[in-house]
Scaffold this motif. Sequence first.
Motif, short mmCIF file in Angstrom:
data_model
loop_
_atom_site.label_atom_id
_atom_site.label_comp_id
_atom_site.label_asym_id
_atom_site.label_seq_id
_atom_site.Cartn_x
_atom_site.Cartn_y
_atom_site.Cartn_z
N ALA A 369 54.96 53.49 40.20
CA ALA A 369 55.85 52.61 40.96
C ALA A 369 55.15 52.04 42.19
N ALA A 370 54.28 52.84 42.81
CA ALA A 370 53.58 52.38 44.01
C ALA A 370 52.52 51.34 43.66
N TRP A 371 51.76 51.63 42.61
CA TRP A 371 50.65 50.74 42.25
C TRP A 371 51.10 49.51 41.47
N GLU A 372 52.38 49.51 41.04
CA GLU A 372 52.91 48.33 40.35
C GLU A 372 53.32 47.23 41.33
N ALA A 373 53.32 47.51 42.62
CA ALA A 373 53.70 46.50 43.61
C ALA A 373 52.79 45.27 43.47
N PRO A 374 53.33 44.07 43.64
CA PRO A 374 52.52 42.86 43.45
C PRO A 374 51.22 42.85 44.23
N ALA A 375 51.25 43.37 45.46
CA ALA A 375 50.05 43.35 46.29
C ALA A 375 48.96 44.26 45.75
N GLN A 376 49.32 45.20 44.87
CA GLN A 376 48.35 46.16 44.35
C GLN A 376 47.86 45.80 42.95
N ARG A 377 48.25 44.65 42.47
CA ARG A 377 47.82 44.24 41.14
C ARG A 377 46.48 43.52 41.22
N GLY A 378 45.74 43.59 40.15
CA GLY A 378 44.43 42.97 40.13
C GLY A 378 44.10 42.45 38.74
N THR A 379 42.89 41.94 38.61
CA THR A 379 42.42 41.42 37.33
C THR A 379 40.92 41.69 37.23
N VAL A 380 40.41 41.66 36.02
CA VAL A 380 38.98 41.90 35.80
C VAL A 380 38.26 40.56 35.85
N MET A 381 37.34 40.44 36.79
CA MET A 381 36.57 39.21 36.97
C MET A 381 35.20 39.38 36.32
N ASP A 382 34.87 38.51 35.37
CA ASP A 382 33.55 38.57 34.76
C ASP A 382 32.64 37.45 35.21
N SER A 383 33.19 36.46 35.91
CA SER A 383 32.37 35.37 36.43
C SER A 383 33.06 34.73 37.63
N ILE A 384 32.24 34.20 38.54
CA ILE A 384 32.76 33.58 39.76
C ILE A 384 32.08 32.23 39.94
N PRO A 385 32.84 31.12 39.90
CA PRO A 385 32.24 29.79 40.09
C PRO A 385 32.02 29.49 41.57
N PHE A 386 30.96 28.71 41.86
CA PHE A 386 30.69 28.27 43.23
C PHE A 386 29.87 26.99 43.16
N THR A 387 29.66 26.34 44.30
CA THR A 387 29.00 25.03 44.29
C THR A 387 27.89 24.90 45.32
N HIS A 388 27.66 25.93 46.15
CA HIS A 388 26.69 25.80 47.24
C HIS A 388 26.07 27.18 47.50
N PRO A 389 24.77 27.23 47.80
CA PRO A 389 24.15 28.54 48.09
C PRO A 389 24.76 29.26 49.29
N ALA A 390 25.41 28.50 50.19
CA ALA A 390 26.06 29.15 51.34
C ALA A 390 27.20 30.05 50.90
N HIS A 391 27.75 29.83 49.70
CA HIS A 391 28.84 30.67 49.22
C HIS A 391 28.37 32.06 48.81
N VAL A 392 27.12 32.18 48.41
CA VAL A 392 26.64 33.42 47.79
C VAL A 392 26.72 34.63 48.73
N PRO A 393 26.23 34.56 49.98
CA PRO A 393 26.33 35.74 50.84
C PRO A 393 27.76 36.23 51.05
N ALA A 394 28.70 35.29 51.28
CA ALA A 394 30.09 35.69 51.51
C ALA A 394 30.72 36.27 50.24
N VAL A 395 30.41 35.68 49.08
CA VAL A 395 30.94 36.19 47.81
C VAL A 395 30.41 37.60 47.54
N LEU A 396 29.13 37.81 47.79
CA LEU A 396 28.54 39.14 47.55
C LEU A 396 29.17 40.20 48.46
#
Length: 605
Positions: A369-396
């Motif tokens: 019941a606690a982990w079913e709360a919307p804020a505690q839900r997640g998804t499995v990410m297998d790829s992350i799109p980006f467009t600029h090398p400046a995004h890489v440090p923050a994404v990592l």
Amino acid sequence: MSSTNVKVIFSPSEMKEKSIISDLHLKFAERTWNDTFQLVRRCMEKSRDESKPCELLVRSLERLQQEVNVSSMNTMRSRLEMIATQQGMGFHVTEATCYLTADLFYLEVVLAPCGGVEEVKVAPHGAPPVSSDSLLQLLRLKNFADFSVKLAGLFTQYNIPGDNEIKLKLLMSLQHLGRDLEQISHLPRAPKDCDPEMDMINNGSVGCLTIGKEDCPLTIQFYITPTDVKKTDSHTKAVAQAAQVTVCASNVTHKLQMASVIPQPAQLDPQGYPVFLPLNEVANETLPACFLLKLQPAVPMMMSFVNKLSIITDVTIPDVDLQWAPLPKLLMRGSLSLNNHGERLDEQDTIFTVPVPGDVMHSYILPGAAWEAPAQRGTVMDSIPFTHPAHVPAVLELLRHQCVINLLLRSCISSQWASPGSVCDLHFEVLPESDTSFSVTFNPPSTNSLAVLLVNISDSHQITCSLFAAGTCDPSLDEYITTVMKRCMSVPETLTTLYSKLEEITSALLSPGRRATTEAENDESAPKSATVTDTNSALTEISQRAAVPEDSFSISGSAHYAMSVANSELPPEINTSPVVNPYPFTPAGVFPHWIGNNGQLSELT
């Protein structure tokens, strides 16, 4: 005693099938394996779908080749052809040389008459072939599985979408991105770890970068645990969380660099991050594609973290492609079988047992019941799109943050099955408090009360532990437990250490000399209204520190041996103290109370 003869009668269809099989046995009894390979390949060529051979025939040929020793040029050619087919590549032969081809690169394999390999070369588009010692050694060792994996990485690297003109532009853009990331990796920074390789992986702006070799895809290693380094010694690369950098098609056009976006000489901002030029100030192209970090392996991420990714990259991650579930369930998938590792208490709750050093067994329950709360839900990410090398440090940094959270939670669930009647030394309940913190409730030694350990992960480098229990207001204890947690990165090991420490404190408090001294000091100096009179009640102390009426805490009977503390029982400073992030708790009363009568832990029935 007479015997009875049983006559088996076959149907016409069964008789026909049996006759066909018998004829096939007779026909191919004297044929060689090479003849069988040729037959299967001819059948594949006659497949009804020319773009995709019959899967059954493909699997048959794979199985045949796995069983045959590669001891001739023909068998090596057959194996290489099958590998090329599996990767979606073309295959051509010229005398003793095999070519595995794709649109933007090809592999050249020179064979020896005995089936050995003399040389392997990789030729990216527009560049001359370059010898690859790593691929050569894999083929000489006949390690076709690892060879296929390495080839798949190259194919993904160069499998660029679009027509020929777009492919070439995207390849050029990807090459500029790789060179910019390489420049960033060489910028000066203060080391944070004594192990240089681990420091580069966990703390480098772009992690540990693999670039500059034609036979290696552009790859970033960005997170590894201290325990993994100890277990594998020099084989760090085999266990590090990584991401391959490539490009992918996009329904929306994006501006992509066609030149370097790093000013010369390279500079750092006051926070230590590299300075970048806007895309408008360098050569760029608007293309129906974007860069992509392909995570190896995929990373379960909280909803709030996924939203932050979109904010960082300004690229929308389509929600239709994501499947949401409570984070613990995502962490269990792929590494656990619920029937073998967990006991279901109801539709949502699972008890896990975790062995820790010293022949101690813990049990952990994560209330559904606690982990079913919307804020505690997640998804499995297998790829992350980006467009600029400046995004890489923050994404990592965001990925590292999530990896730390996953690692600590997984230490509570990725263990053994709690069978009915199993005996555990200590019992714990793990509850979410925010997207970056969780609490662990347990029964301290020699008491009938409850204690709560709050674990806050501000980022991948900042973990703080705060204990709320009767008679333990020593900040040094929090610092000590925080140090233990950072060192072992394991909730069970940290709680084992904490429990032992609490046993020492309790033993000292209950010693005759200490008890007499404490009673005298309380009688002479401490006002009764300000003294924690019940040293066995963590809830009493928490209520006094939080200015919450003591009667607001309810302890109800339960058939479960786990326990739960309502959020109102935790002091308000958890939400406002600088030590932890100011995330609001889920309202009190949402989570069930699984505490036995009088605060005692009741056995599972």
